[in-house]
Motif scaffolding. Structure first.
Motif, PDB file in Angstrom:
ATOM      1  N   ILE A  45       0.843  -1.205   0.000  1.00 57.33           N
ATOM      2  CA  ILE A  45       0.000   0.000   0.000  1.00 57.33           C
ATOM      3  C   ILE A  45       0.876   1.253   0.000  1.00 57.33           C
ATOM      4  O   ILE A  45       0.673   2.179  -0.783  1.00 57.33           O
ATOM      5  CB  ILE A  45      -0.949  -0.013   1.224  1.00 57.33           C
ATOM      6  N   ILE A  46       1.872   1.304   0.854  1.00 57.22           N
ATOM      7  CA  ILE A  46       2.752   2.486   0.888  1.00 57.22           C
ATOM      8  C   ILE A  46       3.501   2.601  -0.434  1.00 57.22           C
ATOM      9  O   ILE A  46       3.734   3.705  -0.950  1.00 57.22           O
ATOM     10  CB  ILE A  46       3.747   2.398   2.077  1.00 57.22           C
ATOM     11  N   THR A  96      -4.122  -1.293  10.124  1.00 55.27           N
ATOM     12  CA  THR A  96      -3.950   0.070   9.588  1.00 55.27           C
ATOM     13  C   THR A  96      -3.553   1.015  10.709  1.00 55.27           C
ATOM     14  O   THR A  96      -2.644   1.830  10.570  1.00 55.27           O
ATOM     15  CB  THR A  96      -5.250   0.550   8.909  1.00 55.27           C
ATOM     16  N   GLY A  97      -4.204   0.854  11.856  1.00 59.58           N
ATOM     17  CA  GLY A  97      -3.863   1.702  13.012  1.00 59.58           C
ATOM     18  C   GLY A  97      -2.415   1.526  13.408  1.00 59.58           C
ATOM     19  O   GLY A  97      -1.690   2.497  13.664  1.00 59.58           O
ATOM     20  N   GLN A 279       6.462  11.716   5.381  1.00 54.56           N
ATOM     21  CA  GLN A 279       5.500  12.020   4.310  1.00 54.56           C
ATOM     22  C   GLN A 279       4.677  10.787   3.950  1.00 54.56           C
ATOM     23  O   GLN A 279       3.463  10.849   3.768  1.00 54.56           O
ATOM     24  CB  GLN A 279       6.343  12.527   3.131  1.00 54.56           C
ATOM     25  N   ARG A 280       5.332   9.600   3.910  1.00 54.10           N
ATOM     26  CA  ARG A 280       4.606   8.378   3.523  1.00 54.10           C
ATOM     27  C   ARG A 280       3.534   8.040   4.572  1.00 54.10           C
ATOM     28  O   ARG A 280       2.395   7.725   4.239  1.00 54.10           O
ATOM     29  CB  ARG A 280       5.574   7.201   3.402  1.00 54.10           C
ATOM     30  N   ARG A 284      -0.632   8.254   4.309  1.00 56.25           N
ATOM     31  CA  ARG A 284      -1.494   7.087   4.568  1.00 56.25           C
ATOM     32  C   ARG A 284      -2.512   7.419   5.654  1.00 56.25           C
ATOM     33  O   ARG A 284      -3.671   7.030   5.588  1.00 56.25           O
ATOM     34  CB  ARG A 284      -0.604   5.891   4.978  1.00 56.25           C
ATOM     35  N   ARG A 285      -2.074   8.175   6.670  1.00 57.10           N
ATOM     36  CA  ARG A 285      -2.974   8.576   7.766  1.00 57.10           C
ATOM     37  C   ARG A 285      -4.094   9.449   7.192  1.00 57.10           C
ATOM     38  O   ARG A 285      -5.271   9.214   7.457  1.00 57.10           O
ATOM     39  CB  ARG A 285      -2.200   9.340   8.836  1.00 57.10           C
ATOM     40  N   ALA A 286      -3.727  10.410   6.333  1.00 61.70           N
ATOM     41  CA  ALA A 286      -4.733  11.328   5.761  1.00 61.70           C
ATOM     42  C   ALA A 286      -5.741  10.535   4.934  1.00 61.70           C
ATOM     43  O   ALA A 286      -6.956  10.726   5.070  1.00 61.70           O
ATOM     44  CB  ALA A 286      -4.039  12.377   4.887  1.00 61.70           C
ATOM     45  N   ALA A 287      -5.242   9.585   4.139  1.00 60.56           N
ATOM     46  CA  ALA A 287      -6.157   8.779   3.296  1.00 60.56           C
ATOM     47  C   ALA A 287      -7.124   8.010   4.198  1.00 60.56           C
ATOM     48  O   ALA A 287      -8.316   7.901   3.925  1.00 60.56           O
ATOM     49  CB  ALA A 287      -5.349   7.812   2.433  1.00 60.56           C
ATOM     50  N   HIS A 288      -6.593   7.516   5.325  1.00 56.00           N
ATOM     51  CA  HIS A 288      -7.442   6.732   6.247  1.00 56.00           C
ATOM     52  C   HIS A 288      -8.507   7.628   6.872  1.00 56.00           C
ATOM     53  O   HIS A 288      -9.694   7.291   6.908  1.00 56.00           O
ATOM     54  CB  HIS A 288      -6.568   6.103   7.334  1.00 56.00           C
TER      55      HIS A 288
END
Ligand code: 3HC
Length: 311
Positions: A45-46, A96-97, A279-280, A284-288
């Motif tokens: 995913i990353i 994910t968390g 940044q990565r 991913r946090r923002a997308a979640h």
């Protein structure tokens, strides 16, 4: 009873048969499989981020379509692997968390930036090449769902590797500037690609147990060596120089000798101090978080549908 269960598990592993989700397994086996599969899924995913960076700027519609397909494949590989982890009782939201709070890892390689379009080709050639070296043996991993996921993923990885190599061959037949771009991208990605295989065997806490349990079929150093031996002739065909002055064929070993990897860089990247770690993970946090409403809507819809069915 417990002894019989352990005995059956040991017999399955020593007979090279598969452990399936409903089989008894030692807690430590379950734990290490969730650890490896979750982190493999996180890597997929990353890994969409560095490559995705060039989708809007690909030089032709064909290159854009190929890159789009590749990035979509990575998303699919991630979903496949999260599902494999769920068969062991792992929870997707929990995984994910753990990723966005730095409690689970993803492959170090994706913490490097993609500065030019040649990086897209070099990632296909070196990063997907390394992934194939690492993942083909995993098709024979002792945990059934993981091994079967690998069979499908490896087929798609070989398309990823070929499209990257073909892209580079095209650039190498182009202008001096394009050739220089390919060489510069190779210089940046060569050593980080070798680090993808993990720490040296004498510093790998999981390898011995993973080999005993038939999860790993080869050690980190064995696969790294296999990747170097496979890549040297490809570099020669491309006409690029691999950035290692100590790289040379060793007739006695029937292998290439190569220079010392900078393990302090590896450790720094794993600690979160690589060029793009923040940044990565932030992306991913923002997308979640931005996707919260989609998950809520899907859950509400599923509940309504279930309630209607129950009437
Ligand atoms: N990046 C980040 N962490 C790494 C690493 C790397 N390149 N190499 C090792 N580590 C971590 C391990 O996860 C372990 O930490 P943990 O105990 O907290 O999980 C620690 O460093 C010690 O390493 P070990 O060698 O003892 O750990 P393993 O036995 O798990 O071996 C591995 C590491 C070879 C990466 C193994 O986990 C593996 O084969 N994983 C499955 C393959 C995978 O994850 N590949 C990612 C590549 S990217 C990819 O596939 C996407 C493709 O589309 C390009």
């Amino acid at each position: 009873q417990a002894d019989d269960l352990q005995h059956d598990f040991d017999a399955t592993i020593s007979d090279d048969r598969r452990i399936e989700p409903r089989d008894w397994m030692p807690d430590a086996y379950r734990k290490t499989m969730i650890r490896q599969i979750a982190q493999h899924a996180h890597s997929e995913i990353i890994g969409m981020q560095p490559e995705g960076n060039w989708i809007t700027r690909a030089p032709s519609l064909r290159r854009k379509a190929v890159l789009l397909a590749k990035v979509q494949d990575e998303a699919g590989h991630g979903m496949y692997l999260y599902s494999a982890a769920e068969t062991l009782g792992a929870d997707r939201a929990d995984m994910t968390g753990k990723l966005i709070t730095g409690r689970q890892k993803y492959s170090s390689i994706f913490n490097y930036p993609t500065l030019t379009y040649a990086d897209v080709g070099v990632i296909g050639w070196l990063v997907d090449g390394a992934a194939i070296c690492n993942q083909v043996p995993l098709c024979r991993a002792s945990y059934g769902p993981y091994a079967r996921a690998m069979v499908r993923i490896c087929k798609e990885e070989s398309f990823h590797q070929r499209q990257g190599y073909e892209l580079l061959l095209t650039m190498m037949r182009g202008s001096d500037k394009q050739r220089a771009m390919v060489q510069e991208a190779t210089n940046r990605f060569w050593w980080p690609s070798l680090m993808m295989f993990g720490p040296p065997d004498h510093r790998s806490p999981n390898t011995e147990q993973s080999m005993q349990w038939g999860i790993k079929r080869h050690t980190n150093d064995e696969l790294r060596q296999r990747f170097v031996d496979m890549t040297v002739p490809q570099a020669a065909k491309l006409g690029v120089t691999l950035p290692d002055p100590d790289l040379r064929w060793n007739e006695e070993r029937g292998r290439h000798d190569f220079g010392e990897i900078d393990w302090s860089e590896f450790d720094a990247v794993l600690k979160g101090d690589g060029p793009c770690n923040t940044q990565r993970v932030q992306h991913r946090r923002a997308a979640h978080e931005d996707g919260e409403w989609v998950r809520d809507a899907a859950t509400a819809y599923a509940a309504k549908t279930a309630a209607r069915r129950a009437e």
